[in-house]
Design an enzyme around this catalytic site. Structure first.
Site, PDB file in Angstrom:
ATOM      1  N   ASP A   1      -4.904   9.112  10.802  1.00 18.02           N
ATOM      2  CA  ASP A   1      -3.527   8.696  11.052  1.00 18.02           C
ATOM      3  C   ASP A   1      -2.937   9.268  12.333  1.00 18.02           C
ATOM      4  O   ASP A   1      -3.188  10.411  12.694  1.00 18.02           O
ATOM      5  CB  ASP A   1      -2.642   9.090   9.871  1.00 18.02           C
ATOM      6  CG  ASP A   1      -2.922   8.214   8.665  1.00 18.02           C
ATOM      7  OD1 ASP A   1      -2.754   6.987   8.787  1.00 18.02           O
ATOM      8  OD2 ASP A   1      -3.332   8.744   7.615  1.00 18.02           O
TER       9      ASP A   1
ATOM     10  N   GLU B   1       0.863  -1.183   0.000  1.00 17.76           N
ATOM     11  CA  GLU B   1       0.000   0.000   0.000  1.00 17.76           C
ATOM     12  C   GLU B   1       0.891   1.222   0.000  1.00 17.76           C
ATOM     13  O   GLU B   1       1.628   1.456   0.957  1.00 17.76           O
ATOM     14  CB  GLU B   1      -0.870   0.006   1.254  1.00 17.76           C
ATOM     15  CG  GLU B   1      -1.953  -1.039   1.205  1.00 17.76           C
ATOM     16  CD  GLU B   1      -2.518  -1.310   2.581  1.00 17.76           C
ATOM     17  OE1 GLU B   1      -2.671  -0.350   3.351  1.00 17.76           O
ATOM     18  OE2 GLU B   1      -2.777  -2.480   2.861  1.00 17.76           O
TER      19      GLU B   1
END
Ligand SMILES: Cc1ncc(COP(=O)(O)O)c(C=O)c1O
Lengths: 266, 393
Positions: free
Chosen positions: A65, A54
């Protein structure tokens, strides 16, 4: 080894058709630690035996995140990483790398680039799927799906311990390669915490006999957490822990040992 | 309502709920419940009672005589600065804490820029005995220090947001991250008409009390419910949406929203979103935001922490695009001068945010009998340091 997608089977579908468990995927941010390190890292990871990758394209405000990936994203942006630069870098992707590749990032950069143009170029360079955490199902179905499908790109959906069974079924219907199972409701960079309730969640999802394979991510950081995840799913994804490795000197040379530490090949 | 939200959470091209799956259950729970709760007689009774006895509503609609003489029209100030805690933010905070209680939530989080929303949230949490965590950009904690102290006195934990520009947008990111990690027991009290659907609609409804009262009060003053102009400053846009709400369908009323131009719209240090922004996604909704060609959010600038935000709420983006409201911009200097003028003409020290709306008066061409209502969204106590520095008092 090199295979070309055929019959609407992209590389991801082929991977899952041939290898059903203990799959290891690695996430890292494009343009980090150096603007031009994207493909070198991919190559090292493939050589080390990772099953698919990814590649994150950075965003200024990544709400899903934690600090590690926030930091790598900001540094990549500061070095000049953009979607345009990334597609430029990925021109030679399929000369150097044969494992499946996903692009992962937030919806606004895709919107500004133009979703049609984004999907077309992703397909041209040989990308197999896309993960866009903040793209809602409604907008995916009404606007994005036709471009994804038209370019044979898999859209990867996330589910969490709070996702209802009805919604999991709907996501299973909309998916055509795998489903990303979050280990807990958390941002990236936490630690895998296999409590009773999480175990019940994995078991619940497993018992649904979904048509798509599942891959567990968020908080996978070592062999113990990887092995645990693989008891419930077809494989697992390591992100923040790997991005941390990239902060070190000579990170390329350290990649084989890192991969070995997560999933030892005896 | 012609300009209201549709079932999918959109105002024309804007709105929606662009949230990661981790936030979906939280946002979906709100979507399913908010209208039922808001329409519940018991909720309404408690909301109205607290607005009256605790906040001190209705806030006066004050005929500003010396302003009126200066600008050649009838200028009215809607005195949200007189609310408990000093701004309009408390209207929304009261509404959302009552909602959170009915959803069985045990913990409250909020973001804040100027600290007014943080103070309002800390206040309602104290009132209800609920744990409160407020995220605030490190830069804002410095420039709005008195509000940090107030939040702490009220029992809230104030957590500095250290990422990005360390202002309001980053505080919002941190609050969203907290909510992701605490999906079950926590309610996020967003402070403006921003965020994923249903927040923009919910916050607008709570703030709509401003225009609801204004209509009645203006009738008492003038024998007419409808003014010619309604004006307000826009950060995310909640005081403006509250001020516009009950006038939206009255097409004769001109709605003027004032953004912060910072050091000038084209100076590279600005927060004038409709002038500098493009369509995209910010904090969960499709709206207009300041961004690079590559879709990265641009760090805004305004001397006013409450307006230092790179986006506007999706309903504002819609009203802008279809031209139902007009969007203007005012610089730091213009706002501070207007703030001082308000002190000297009317004996009111306004928040620097509100002073942006006042500064726009200088640029308007009124007719003698025009009735003009300006939302004085907050008081200037929190800004004394900034005023003192600027004017060398
Ligand atoms: C007094 C005052 N006015 C206006 C604003 C801007 O917010 P909004 O545009 O949501 O009204 C703030 C925000 O902190 C504020 O404190």
């Amino acid at each position: 080894m090199s295979y070309e997608p055929s019959n609407n089977m992209n590389r991801l579908n082929q991977l899952f058709a041939t290898k059903g468990n203990n799959l290891l995927s690695i996430y890292y941010t494009a343009g980090y630690p150096e603007l031009n390190s994207t493909l070198d890292i991919a190559e090292a990871l493939e050589k080390a035996g990772v099953d698919f990758l990814e590649i994150g394209f950075p965003y200024s405000d990544p709400v899903a995140d934690g600090p590690t990936i926030q930091n790598s994203s900001q540094q990549a942006l500061d070095s000049g990483m953009t979607l345009k630069v990334l597609f430029e870098q990925l021109k030679d992707l399929r000369k150097r790398i044969s494992i499946p590749i996903l692009l992962m990032g937030y919806v606004n950069p895709i919107m500004q680039y133009g979703v049609e143009r984004f999907c077309k170029q992703a397909a041209e360079v040989g990308v197999d799927g896309v993960i866009v955490p903040d793209l809602p199902i409604y907008e995916y179905e009404t606007i994005y799906a036709k471009y994804f499908k038209g370019n044979n790109l898999s859209n990867i959906f996330l589910i969490t311990p709070q996702t209802s069974p009805d919604r999991i079924s709907k996501i299973d219907d909309l998916s055509n390669s795998f489903i990303y199972l979050l280990s807990s409701s958390s941002i990236t960079g936490g630690s895998l915490n296999v409590s009773d309730s999480i175990e019940a969640y994995y078991t619940r999802v497993k018992a649904m006999n979904l048509k798509n394979p599942t891959i567990i991510g968020f908080g996978i950081s070592d062999n113990a957490t990887f092995t645990k995840a693989c008891q419930y799913a077809n494989g697992a994804i390591v992100g923040s822990k790997f991005v941390k490795l990239l902060e070190e000197d000579n990170y390329l040379e350290k990649i084989p040992a890192f991969v070995q530490s997560i999933r030892p090949i005896y | 309502m012609k300009y209201g939200v549709n079932e999918q959470g959109y105002y024309g091209d804007f709105g929606g709920a662009y949230v990661p799956e981790m936030l979906y259950p939280n946002v979906e729970e709100l979507r399913q419940q908010y209208l039922t709760i808001l329409n519940d007689p018991d909720f309404k009774a408690e909301f109205n009672q607290l607005l009256k006895d605790y906040v001190g509503r209705p806030s006066p609609l004050y005929y500003a005589k010396r302003y009126s003489e200066k600008y050649g029209a009838n200028i009215f100030l809607k005195r949200e600065d007189l609310n408990h805690t000093g701004s309009h933010k408390i209207n929304n905070a009261i509404g959302q804490i009552l909602l959170a209680q009915r959803l069985g939530k045990k913990r409250i989080i909020a973001e804040t820029g100027a600290g007014q929303h943080g103070v309002a949230t800390a206040t309602v949490c104290a009132l209800k005995g609920i744990e409160c965590v407020v995220y605030m950009g490190e830069v804002d904690m410095e420039r709005q220090a008195p509000n940090v102290a107030r939040m702490k006195m009220l029992g809230a934990k104030v957590v500095p947001a250290m990422s990005g520009s360390r202002t309001l947008k980053d505080a919002t990111n941190e609050a969203l991250r907290d909510w992701i990690a605490n999906p079950v027991d926590t309610h996020y009290i967003i402070g403006s008409v921003v965020g994923p659907y249903p927040y923009p609609d919910m916050v607008a409804r709570f703030q709509s009390i401003i225009s609801f009262e204004t209509k009645k009060q203006l009738f008492e003053h003038t024998g007419k419910e409808l003014p010619e102009y309604v004006m307000a400053c826009v950060g995310g846009g909640s005081n403006a949406m509250g001020m516009f709400y009950h006038f939206l369908d009255d097409e004769s009323v001109r709605l003027i929203a004032v953004e912060a131009a910072g050091k000038g719209v084209n100076s590279g240090h600005s927060a004038a979103t409709t002038f500098l922004g493009k369509e995209g996604v910010l904090h969960g909704s499709r709206t207009i935001l300041m961004q690079t060609e590559d879709g990265q959010v641009v760090e805004p600038y305004s001397i006013s922490a409450g307006l230092d935000y790179p986006g506007i709420g999706p309903q504002h983006a819609h009203l802008y695009k279809i031209k139902r409201a007009e969007y203007a911009s005012v610089t730091d200097d213009e706002a501070l001068q207007a703030g001082l003028l308000c002190c000297q003409l009317e004996g009111i020290i306004p928040a620097i945010e509100s002073a942006h709306a006042l500064a726009q008066l200088e640029k308007m061409k009124f007719k003698k009998d025009d009735n003009v209502v300006i939302c004085l969204s907050g008081r200037g106590d929190k800004d004394l340091n900034t005023y003192i520095k600027y004017f060398n008092y």
